[in-house]
Design a protein around this motif. Sequence first.
Motif, PDB file in Angstrom:
ATOM      1  N   ASP A 260     -62.715  14.615 -10.823  1.00 52.25           N
ATOM      2  CA  ASP A 260     -62.467  14.204  -9.439  1.00 52.25           C
ATOM      3  C   ASP A 260     -61.267  13.269  -9.383  1.00 52.25           C
ATOM      4  OD1 ASP A 260     -64.667  15.634  -8.689  1.00 52.25           O
ATOM      5  OD2 ASP A 260     -66.023  13.923  -8.750  1.00 52.25           O
ATOM      6  N   TRP A 326     -61.059  19.980  -0.067  1.00 54.43           N
ATOM      7  CA  TRP A 326     -61.220  18.670  -0.704  1.00 54.43           C
ATOM      8  C   TRP A 326     -62.164  17.823   0.140  1.00 54.43           C
ATOM      9  CZ3 TRP A 326     -58.877  17.320  -5.325  1.00 54.43           C
ATOM     10  CH2 TRP A 326     -57.879  18.193  -5.786  1.00 54.43           C
ATOM     11  N   ILE A 345     -62.775   8.795  -3.592  1.00 49.15           N
ATOM     12  CA  ILE A 345     -63.056   9.860  -4.554  1.00 49.15           C
ATOM     13  C   ILE A 345     -62.714  11.189  -3.887  1.00 49.15           C
ATOM     14  CG2 ILE A 345     -64.783  10.945  -6.017  1.00 49.15           C
ATOM     15  CD1 ILE A 345     -64.172   8.087  -6.792  1.00 49.15           C
ATOM     16  N   ARG A 347     -62.862  15.155  -4.312  1.00 54.75           N
ATOM     17  CA  ARG A 347     -63.536  16.215  -5.077  1.00 54.75           C
ATOM     18  C   ARG A 347     -63.094  17.574  -4.554  1.00 54.75           C
ATOM     19  NH1 ARG A 347     -69.696  15.664  -6.622  1.00 54.75           N
ATOM     20  NH2 ARG A 347     -68.610  14.194  -8.000  1.00 54.75           N
TER      21      ARG A 347
END
Length: 582
Positions: A260, A326, A345, A347
Amino acid sequence: MKFWKSVVVKLWGTILILVSFVLLVLTFLLLQFMENYHMQEVKDDLSKLANKVAFIMESHENEKLAKDIVFELTDSLTHIIVVSEDEVFSSGQKNSTEIAEEIVQDEKLASVISSKKEVIEVREPQELQSSGSQDHSLLIVGIPYEDGAVYVAQSLMAIYDTSKKTTTYILLAAGIAIVLTTVFAFFLSTRITYPLRKMKEAAHELANGKFDTKVPILTHDEIGGLAIAFNRMGKQLKYHLNAIEQQKEHLSNILSSMADGVITLKVDGSFLVTNPPAERFFQAWYYENGMQENEELPIELKELFQRVVNTEKEQIIEMKVQGRSWVIVMSPLYNQSYIRGAVAILRDMTEERRLDKLRKDFIANVSHELRTPISMLQGYSEAIVDNIASSEEEKQEIARVIYDESLRMGRLVNDLLDLARMEAGHITLRMEDVNVEQFIEKVERKFQGIAKQKQIHLFSSIDIESNHYEFDPDRLEQVLTNLIDNAFRHTSDGGEIKINVKSHQGGLKFDISDTGVGIKEEDLPFVFERFYKADKARTRGRSGTGLGLAIVKNIVEAHEGTISVHSKEKEGTTFSFFIPNH
């Protein structure tokens, strides 16, 4: 300028000022003591001498003899003046007559005769009228006796000379003391400051990153203890910095290894820390928006950051960049009680979204595939129940349809089970030493009947280094059967299908080529997915389950091989797979 700021000069100056002050006070007190002591001694001596002269004058009737005795008691600095009722005489030294006249004229001194009391007086030069007595002070002692008074006067020049000599000796001693003090101060300062200079040099080396530097321990006093503490500090500093560096490197490795993306933002929204996945995200975003890298934060992230700062709560958004999905989770970063930034974050959820779509498509496809045969089974069963079929031939036809549809459902269920086991890693290979030529001939014979029926030319070409290779013949036959069956279904009558086998990198490479309708370019990436079916027109009435190529791919990969497809629409298709020799 630096010299005056050094510890040596400061310590030397402090000691010198202290010693000078002590010597000055001591000199003043000593001179006062010496002067008072000598003055008192002279007073006592003159009083004794005056009493002796008075005794002589009283005890001798012969005045001339008494005077001679008195004159014998004088010296060059002492004057004896005897004053009686009818005359005044002096000892005969220089200026004695003038001194005698001044004594007689002085009321205080002359009162000795009338009061019969001792008088001791000090006359300064400015108080004396005689020119010969103006160079020095006189100490005068007056003692009364029966017929008059005796005066003894003595110059204080001897006392002053003694004081001068004493002062000279004291000043000489003070100079020697100051010199010795300076030498001692510099010696002491050097002994103190040398370790300090070494510590200063070591501190500079520590500041430059040389943590192995050690201060020499020259003494066992407080400075020696300071050197020991300094060396221990350097060792601990090196240990802690190495620990911090290792922790920093560890965190950097963790960030770099994370799948990530991680972004740390300052309170003003600027970047603080990013890792490679986050950098790839920004590169894709900048490219998509036609911007230079590191130009600014994406608008969506700016708005997300503002919401995080304003609400002080975690925020989540999903963005699409260059066709990839995303999910961004951003949380506030606190410095004790106030926000100092945020951490996000990133991912990549593309694969999850694709799998989710596949799951939905799988349910739809299975439902679709099962709906048709179930509907047909239901319809034809009702026809039998309702005795719609009047003749035996119609009943046989209905039974044939029901049987074919049940077989079709069975194949679909079996294919689904096989695919599920393969994708779960439960496929079991039975590796055998196989004669490749005989194996290919066996597979080719299976399709000769269909080839003749459709007038399709089916042939094989074998070019291998060895005729024996190790693989699972049943599974590999299933692969070839699926690929050749696809080729027959997508190749028109009079076409051509070729099975090409050759040695390649220690294994076998299989090419199944046909001259059929081919596969559209946009469909090529998806041919190995479950339930993939291209244009229904290509099936030419022989529809499959859409699971064959997915099963083929799993079997090849279970053999640690690879598979690919090349095709041009209306020109044909070639499936190629490689099986390493085990």
